[in-house]
Scaffold this motif. Structure first.
Motif, PDB file in Angstrom:
ATOM      1  N   PHE A   1      82.079 -50.306 -82.582  1.00 33.09           N
ATOM      2  CA  PHE A   1      82.610 -49.419 -83.594  1.00 33.09           C
ATOM      3  C   PHE A   1      83.154 -49.843 -84.765  1.00 33.09           C
ATOM      4  N   ILE A   2      82.843 -49.089 -86.051  1.00 34.52           N
ATOM      5  CA  ILE A   2      83.379 -49.554 -87.381  1.00 34.52           C
ATOM      6  C   ILE A   2      83.764 -48.404 -87.919  1.00 34.52           C
TER       7      ILE A   2
ATOM      8  N   ASN B   1      78.962 -46.612 -87.225  1.00 32.44           N
ATOM      9  CA  ASN B   1      79.902 -46.860 -88.300  1.00 32.44           C
ATOM     10  C   ASN B   1      80.284 -45.407 -88.716  1.00 32.44           C
ATOM     11  N   ILE B   2      81.568 -44.944 -88.887  1.00 28.26           N
ATOM     12  CA  ILE B   2      82.036 -43.986 -89.410  1.00 28.26           C
ATOM     13  C   ILE B   2      82.772 -43.832 -90.821  1.00 28.26           C
TER      14      ILE B   2
ATOM     15  N   LEU C   1      82.823 -50.509 -75.031  1.00 24.62           N
ATOM     16  CA  LEU C   1      83.094 -50.995 -76.630  1.00 24.62           C
ATOM     17  C   LEU C   1      82.984 -52.603 -76.454  1.00 24.62           C
ATOM     18  N   ARG C   2      82.242 -52.937 -77.549  1.00 20.74           N
ATOM     19  CA  ARG C   2      82.285 -54.388 -77.741  1.00 20.74           C
ATOM     20  C   ARG C   2      83.057 -54.921 -78.703  1.00 20.74           C
ATOM     21  N   GLY C   3      83.596 -54.017 -79.829  1.00 24.46           N
ATOM     22  CA  GLY C   3      84.341 -54.414 -80.827  1.00 24.46           C
ATOM     23  C   GLY C   3      84.705 -52.974 -81.505  1.00 24.46           C
ATOM     24  N   VAL C   4      86.086 -53.074 -82.024  1.00 28.17           N
ATOM     25  CA  VAL C   4      86.510 -51.925 -82.836  1.00 28.17           C
ATOM     26  C   VAL C   4      87.007 -52.576 -84.037  1.00 28.17           C
ATOM     27  N   TYR C   5      86.357 -52.313 -85.057  1.00 30.23           N
ATOM     28  CA  TYR C   5      86.849 -52.773 -86.523  1.00 30.23           C
ATOM     29  C   TYR C   5      87.237 -51.609 -87.574  1.00 30.23           C
TER      30      TYR C   5
END
Length: 578
Positions: A249-250, A380-381, A403-407
């Motif tokens: 998630f970006i 990507n939002i 979730l593998r990542g939150v950026y």
């Protein structure tokens, strides 16, 4: 660990917020003048000259950039979470009203053509943003009204509006003198309002502003329902079933990630340079020459990305948009516009369909061929405002496989840096929950600095997520600064609250020190901010300055860091599978 939060400095701000939230509970309209006294008492850093007789140009510019221009015709602003909320309270089919936008704030807003503006709100942060802004705008309007009303200049302005005489160049110095506007401020207001500037001045001169607001629904459930509807549109339009896919998630913007992964701009270098030459953009043409001649360390790629946005805006009726959609689809990119609820666009990117040969050169990491076996998706939002971040990530976390990542990549004010610097926090104090979050930020200066040309990368920073841009004053910021908080923004705290709830069995606490280290969070967490404001320097904010081509530098340096991190994690995962 000593922990000091700015309670003393925020008493006036708390009073202001209690005032407008208590008044907004009514089912009737609330006059904005009811907020003026507590607004003045707050001594906002964005409205430092609120009490002066002369207009506060910086505050007026800030509001003009973030309110739709129909605000000069508006009497009533109605706030609600969805079209269903509006319909239940007597405002049927607001989405069929005229859509209106603001240059510096994304918010789905509609105008009925008469006097009512409907604003879709994603969280309490929209209220904390709109109410102070409407109040400041009304204060500044009425200051100008007192100067223009019954002044001979008003009749000249109306004659110019109706007949074109006298010429604007003759009236301009009189307007600036009467309103005590400096040359730069006058120029900015003319640029923002364009052909409507004289209309604005005439309306200001003829009558004082008497805005009213109405909040149709404000419960936590209402915001959750709106977010769930927003996500349902994203999930339905996605080319893959997101409930079955692991997700990176970006939260960033809708251009930098896709530009770097698709290569669309890079393959059209010749067309883009010919475009700026034809448009007479001499500064950009000269910058391109300096880059090609090795006279600057700026990147050709960043320049092309900057040009592309304007190029596409001026080619809406030709095949460029179709070509872009086709080529992005070939590398697994799906754009999903936000047509309902609130204005947060999304992009779903299938990592197995990415084409490494199209990547920006800065994304070339080892073993990219392993991406072909990946089942992961990048979501990507376009970054939301404040607490909207909490609601969105909470919804995403419950709706995807894992979730593998939150950026998070977003704008911030800096108390110790310059516009264009990049800040990487390891501590974030959240004014919504009053929690201080300690977390493992997966990024350090070493991840960003090699790609940043015009600024400085500052890691090991302490950030504070504030309730709103107007809801700060000098004493409030002074406490932050003395305690080492130099990175002021709005989304990191809400995102961290959502992350807490994604990995713990309870709702996030309140007014505590909360640790979110790698041993308790099973996915990557990365937060990067780029400095767009320096509030301790008067007027040094986005109300007074538009991010230029050189501002692209920090955005893309941070985007490089995020995408390289994701590509590295996913290729390493592919190696472990082998």
């Amino acid at each position: 660990m000593e922990r000091t939060v700015p309670t003393t400095g925020s008493e006036e701000i708390s009073l202001y917020m209690r005032t407008y939230y208590s008044l907004l509970r009514t089912t009737d309209e609330v006059q904005v003048r009811s907020f003026v006294e507590s607004h003045l008492g707050m001594n906002s850093s964005l409205h430092v000259e609120a009490r002066d007789d002369a207009p506060d140009a910086a505050a007026l510019i800030y509001c003009s950039l973030r309110l739709p221009h129909v605000i000069h015709q508006t009497r009533l602003v109605v706030m609600g979470q969805s079209e269903r909320v509006f319909a239940r309270r007597g405002y049927a089919k607001v989405e069929q009203w005229r859509p209106v936008t603001a240059p510096g704030r994304r918010r789905r807003t509609f105008f009925d053509g008469h006097e009512t503006m409907a604003a879709f709100i994603a969280s309490v942060s929209d209220i904390d943003d709109l109410i102070p802004m409407l109040t400041a705008f009304q204060i500044e309007w009425n200051k100008m009204h007192r100067r223009l009303n019954r002044h001979p200049l008003l009749e000249k302005l109306e004659t110019h509006r109706d007949l074109g005489e006298p010429e604007w160049r003759k009236l301009r110095p009189e307007v600036a003198g009467l309103l005590e506007l400096g040359a730069d401020d006058m120029g900015r207001l003319e640029s923002i309002w364009g052909d409507r500037f004289v209309d604005l001045l005439c309306d200001v001169g003829r009558q004082p502003k008497q805005l009213a607001v109405r909040l149709l629904a404000g419960s936590r459930v209402d915001y959750r329902k709106a977010t769930r509807r927003w996500w349902s549109f994203i999930a339905d339009a996605s080319p893959v079933d997101l409930s079955e896919r692991p997700v990176y998630f970006i939260s960033s913007n809708v251009h930098s990630v896709v530009n770097m992964l698709s290569g669309f701009a890079l393959r059209r270098e010749k067309d883009l340079i010919e475009y700026i030459q034809g448009e007479g953009e001499q500064e950009l043409v000269e910058e391109y020459g300096r880059i090609r001649n090795g006279e600057t360390s700026s990147r050709t790629e960043n320049l092309l990305y900057f040009i592309l946005r304007d190029y596409m805006e001026n080619h809406r009726d030709d095949e460029a948009w179709d070509q872009r959609e086709e080529e992005e689809a070939l590398c697994g990119v799906r754009h999903i516009d936000s047509h309902h609820v609130f204005d947060v666009e999304a992009q779903v990117i299938e990592m197995c369909r990415l084409r490494p040969d199209w990547f920006d050169p800065r994304l070339q990491v080892s073993a990219l061929d392993r991406l072909a076996q990946s089942n992961a998706v990048i979501v990507n939002i376009d970054y939301p405002l404040g607490m909207g971040a909490y609601h969105i990530l909470s919804q995403v976390a419950t709706s995807v496989d894992s979730l593998r990542g939150v950026y998070s990549l977003g704008k911030a004010a800096t108390l110790n840096g310059r516009i264009g610097d990049v800040m990487i926090p390891y501590v974030t104090h959240d004014e919504h929950s009053r929690n201080t979050y300690l977390f493992n930020n997966c990024f350090t200066a070493a991840n960003v600095a090699p790609y940043l040309v015009h600024g400085t990368t500052l890691d090991n920073q302490k950030a504070i997520s504030v309730r709103g841009t107007f809801l700060q004053n000098e004493r409030y910021m002074d406490v932050f600064y003395r305690e080492g908080y130099t990175d002021i923004e709005m989304e990191a705290g809400p995102y961290l609250s959502a992350i807490y709830e994604a990995v713990r069995p309870t709702r996030h606490p309140a007014n505590e020190i909360v640790t979110l280290y790698a041993d308790t969070v099973p996915f990557d967490v990365g937060i990067i901010h780029y400095a767009s404001d320096t509030p301790l320097g008067k007027g040094k904010n986005l109300g007074a300055h538009r991010l230029s081509y050189f501002g692209v530098d920090s955005t893309y340096a941070a985007t490089v860091a995020i995408l390289r991190r994701i590509l590295k994690l996913e290729t390493e995962r592919g190696q472990r599978k082998r």
